[in-house]
Scaffold this motif. Sequence first.
Motif, PDB file in Angstrom:
ATOM      1  N   VAL A   1       0.773  -1.251  -0.030  1.00  0.00           N
ATOM      2  CA  VAL A   1      -0.093   0.078  -0.009  1.00  0.00           C
ATOM      3  C   VAL A   1       0.798   1.355   0.076  1.00  0.00           C
ATOM      4  O   VAL A   1       0.642   2.081  -0.843  1.00  0.00           O
ATOM      5  CB  VAL A   1      -1.098  -0.022   1.332  1.00  0.00           C
ATOM      6  CG1 VAL A   1      -1.962   1.163   1.123  1.00  0.00           C
ATOM      7  CG2 VAL A   1      -1.694  -1.348   1.441  1.00  0.00           C
ATOM      8  N   LEU A   2       1.964   1.252   0.807  1.00  0.00           N
ATOM      9  CA  LEU A   2       2.719   2.383   0.943  1.00  0.00           C
ATOM     10  C   LEU A   2       3.254   2.513  -0.348  1.00  0.00           C
ATOM     11  O   LEU A   2       3.433   3.827  -0.828  1.00  0.00           O
ATOM     12  CB  LEU A   2       3.950   2.305   2.150  1.00  0.00           C
ATOM     13  CG  LEU A   2       4.697   3.160   2.490  1.00  0.00           C
ATOM     14  CD1 LEU A   2       4.051   4.508   2.523  1.00  0.00           C
ATOM     15  CD2 LEU A   2       5.544   2.840   3.567  1.00  0.00           C
ATOM     16  N   VAL A   3       4.094   1.558  -1.023  1.00  0.00           N
ATOM     17  CA  VAL A   3       4.596   1.867  -2.250  1.00  0.00           C
ATOM     18  C   VAL A   3       3.779   2.281  -3.452  1.00  0.00           C
ATOM     19  O   VAL A   3       4.037   3.267  -3.911  1.00  0.00           O
ATOM     20  CB  VAL A   3       5.461   0.553  -2.744  1.00  0.00           C
ATOM     21  CG1 VAL A   3       5.903   0.672  -4.254  1.00  0.00           C
ATOM     22  CG2 VAL A   3       6.576   0.030  -1.826  1.00  0.00           C
TER      23      VAL A   3
ATOM     24  N   VAL B   1       0.912   3.938  -2.916  1.00  0.00           N
ATOM     25  CA  VAL B   1       0.688   5.321  -2.571  1.00  0.00           C
ATOM     26  C   VAL B   1       1.648   6.391  -3.072  1.00  0.00           C
ATOM     27  O   VAL B   1       1.304   7.321  -3.650  1.00  0.00           O
ATOM     28  CB  VAL B   1       0.342   5.578  -1.064  1.00  0.00           C
ATOM     29  CG1 VAL B   1       0.195   7.243  -0.695  1.00  0.00           C
ATOM     30  CG2 VAL B   1      -1.003   4.904  -0.699  1.00  0.00           C
ATOM     31  N   ALA B   2       2.896   6.128  -2.640  1.00  0.00           N
ATOM     32  CA  ALA B   2       4.088   6.750  -2.829  1.00  0.00           C
ATOM     33  C   ALA B   2       4.046   7.110  -4.612  1.00  0.00           C
ATOM     34  O   ALA B   2       4.441   8.211  -4.992  1.00  0.00           O
ATOM     35  CB  ALA B   2       5.191   6.459  -2.423  1.00  0.00           C
ATOM     36  N   VAL B   3       4.005   6.029  -5.226  1.00  0.00           N
ATOM     37  CA  VAL B   3       4.633   5.932  -6.759  1.00  0.00           C
ATOM     38  C   VAL B   3       3.334   6.598  -7.526  1.00  0.00           C
ATOM     39  O   VAL B   3       3.579   7.778  -8.339  1.00  0.00           O
ATOM     40  CB  VAL B   3       4.709   4.502  -7.094  1.00  0.00           C
ATOM     41  CG1 VAL B   3       4.682   4.563  -8.716  1.00  0.00           C
ATOM     42  CG2 VAL B   3       5.736   3.763  -6.696  1.00  0.00           C
TER      43      VAL B   3
ATOM     44  N   LEU C   1       3.645  10.315  -6.799  1.00  0.00           N
ATOM     45  CA  LEU C   1       4.723  11.211  -7.630  1.00  0.00           C
ATOM     46  C   LEU C   1       4.321  11.061  -9.161  1.00  0.00           C
ATOM     47  O   LEU C   1       4.967  11.864  -9.659  1.00  0.00           O
ATOM     48  CB  LEU C   1       5.986  10.171  -7.266  1.00  0.00           C
ATOM     49  CG  LEU C   1       6.682  10.319  -6.194  1.00  0.00           C
ATOM     50  CD1 LEU C   1       7.743   9.205  -5.629  1.00  0.00           C
ATOM     51  CD2 LEU C   1       7.304  11.720  -5.865  1.00  0.00           C
ATOM     52  N   MET C   2       3.583  10.153  -9.711  1.00  0.00           N
ATOM     53  CA  MET C   2       3.501   9.865 -11.121  1.00  0.00           C
ATOM     54  C   MET C   2       2.335  10.862 -11.348  1.00  0.00           C
ATOM     55  O   MET C   2       1.990  10.973 -12.627  1.00  0.00           O
ATOM     56  CB  MET C   2       3.215   8.484 -11.615  1.00  0.00           C
ATOM     57  CG  MET C   2       4.479   7.846 -11.477  1.00  0.00           C
ATOM     58  SD  MET C   2       4.597   5.888 -11.909  1.00  0.00           S
ATOM     59  CE  MET C   2       4.380   6.199 -13.613  1.00  0.00           C
TER      60      MET C   2
ATOM     61  N   LEU D   1      -7.014   7.298   0.791  1.00  0.00           N
ATOM     62  CA  LEU D   1      -5.858   7.937   1.007  1.00  0.00           C
ATOM     63  C   LEU D   1      -5.602   9.107   0.164  1.00  0.00           C
ATOM     64  O   LEU D   1      -5.015  10.113   0.448  1.00  0.00           O
ATOM     65  CB  LEU D   1      -4.841   7.261   1.153  1.00  0.00           C
ATOM     66  CG  LEU D   1      -4.657   6.132   2.238  1.00  0.00           C
ATOM     67  CD1 LEU D   1      -3.386   5.021   1.896  1.00  0.00           C
ATOM     68  CD2 LEU D   1      -4.509   6.773   3.313  1.00  0.00           C
TER      69      LEU D   1
ATOM     70  N   MET E   1      -4.810   9.407  -2.970  1.00  0.00           N
ATOM     71  CA  MET E   1      -3.648   9.008  -3.956  1.00  0.00           C
ATOM     72  C   MET E   1      -4.190   7.998  -5.091  1.00  0.00           C
ATOM     73  O   MET E   1      -3.357   7.110  -5.517  1.00  0.00           O
ATOM     74  CB  MET E   1      -2.395   8.366  -3.195  1.00  0.00           C
ATOM     75  CG  MET E   1      -1.990   9.234  -2.060  1.00  0.00           C
ATOM     76  SD  MET E   1      -1.341  10.969  -2.734  1.00  0.00           S
ATOM     77  CE  MET E   1      -1.307  11.641  -0.923  1.00  0.00           C
TER      78      MET E   1
END
Lengths: 305, 306
Positions: free
Chosen positions: B153-155, B157-159, B162-163, B246, B248
């Motif tokens: 989930v964290l990866v 959300v982060a990606v 950013l994209m 979230l 995202m």
Amino acid sequence: MLVYILKRMGLALAVAVAVSMVSFMLIRMSGDPAIALAGENASSEEIEHIRTQYGFDRPLIIQYLDWGLKAAGGDLGESPYFHLPVKQILGDRIGVTLTLGACALVFALVISIPMGVLAAIRPNTWWDRTALGIAVVGQAMPSFWFGLILIIIFAVHLRILPVSGSDSWRHYVLPTITLGYYATPAFMRLLRSGMMEVLSSDYIRTARAKGLRWPKVLFKHALRNAVIPVVSLAAVQLGFMLGGSIVVESVFALHGIGYLAWESIGRSDLPVVQAIVLLLSMIYVFLTFLSDILNAVLDPRIRMM
Amino acid sequence: MNTIETITNEKASELGIEVVFPTPNQIMLRSMVRHKGFLIGATVLIIVVLMAALAPVLAPHDPYEQSLATRMLPTVWQENGSWEYPLGTDNMGRDYLSRIIYGSRVSLLIGFLVMIIAATIGTTMGLLAGYFGGKVDMVVSFLITVRLALPAVLVAVAVVALMGGSTKVVIFVLGFLIWDRFAVVIRASTQQIRPMEYVAAAKAAGCSTRRILIAEVIPNLMNNLIVVMTLEVARAILLEAALSFLGMGVQPPTPSWGLMISEAKEFMLFEPHLITIPGIALFVLLLGMNLLGDGIRDVTAPEGRS
């Protein structure tokens, strides 16, 4: 045994290196970090300045080695948002997440061990079906929604627990239930099938035949063996729960590293995000390593492999 | 004294009775109809698919149409509710029922596309690892371990953040993240199929590896593959909802059930039904997909056929 531990340790190290590489690349390649740091309205000179200041103009492999070697030594860089070392920020927050993870794990075990055992000794009864129902519902319930429903019931209507925050033990009750419930189905299924298998084995029949009392047979002979796989699953599940804490912590505004990750993503605080991905992965790698070792200690058959 | 005789075909025709033995497909169909979980799951999936397909016909209003005059209307079972807006409206005055109906499109679309990407990656890896073993297996197993160590989930959300959040990005990011279960299950099933005699026979007949994989191994993996596919659609839908919750994932004003829950969060104190309704929709769909997956596993398992 030593050979087994060394082998496992080598594998864990290799995984750790690969994971660090992936978490670095993923976040670095998803966009231009210099633009993300400078903000949307930055001029091209400002972006260039940040690029050279942070070393984003170097080859990616050099950047990774630089970051990875520093991280291995405990230096995770500095947060451009807080202007503080990332290590210090994580250190302040990790306690909350670990507390939540540990509480959730205990909660899940306390619920699932008795349920799983009861379901196994009374298969196809009301008990068994209730346990199965809890497992099926648990798998289909989105954790963030379950958390909000708990808030509506216990914090808004009954007013017996706080809505959000992380100041006292009462703030951990609802997040613990939310996160722990998510792990119960796996434990319950494993215990039920394990218990049923053990209960139908010869040594249980022998123990019964020589006149041992049922509770003693159940707890001393059967449960002890059925619990072995649960111990290793517990380590893995704890890793998953810590990874999933981003959702639960955001719902309850619990100030752990999951919530920090979410906030940091929102403000493009990349060093913090990267460090949290790395930290959570490393905890998972460590926990699976621990679970392999525990398995070998508890079950001598594995050591021989 | 009565003896019980086994009725053979000859015996039956002597007596003038025609005995029809059910074909394997008929047996499977019969156990499908008897399996409660399978029936419930299949019904839920059919209803949601119909809802998504017929959304323009079913939805009473435009799911995007905002209006100040109709903000926060109550549901039909609450005080002052009306059939005009059966599930009330949200803070922008949009009809909640229409948004729920259109939301099923987002969930199903993302769920299926993510599953297809993940299935392609995971099945290929599992197939190669299970069939060739040795070094290939070591590499694939290592990749699976690495993937499991990353917090999904964290990866994601982060990606996605950013994209830039969009439906397309969400589909690709999730698809490239959740292939692990396909790889694990297909690897194990291929390892079971590989020592079978029909594989050896195909090899002896001079079939190429490619042909053996496509004509002998894959057809025998299908049952397991379909089970995992069903369960993974559920996982993809759940992850999309979590990402959208979230902030995202799917971007507003698209009606996604996860996003609707997120938007309703600020009104949790006074309008809790805005959270309950999309949550129930999500829960029912996920429950249905999980029951369907478990049901297919029970029905297609060889011991389940007897």
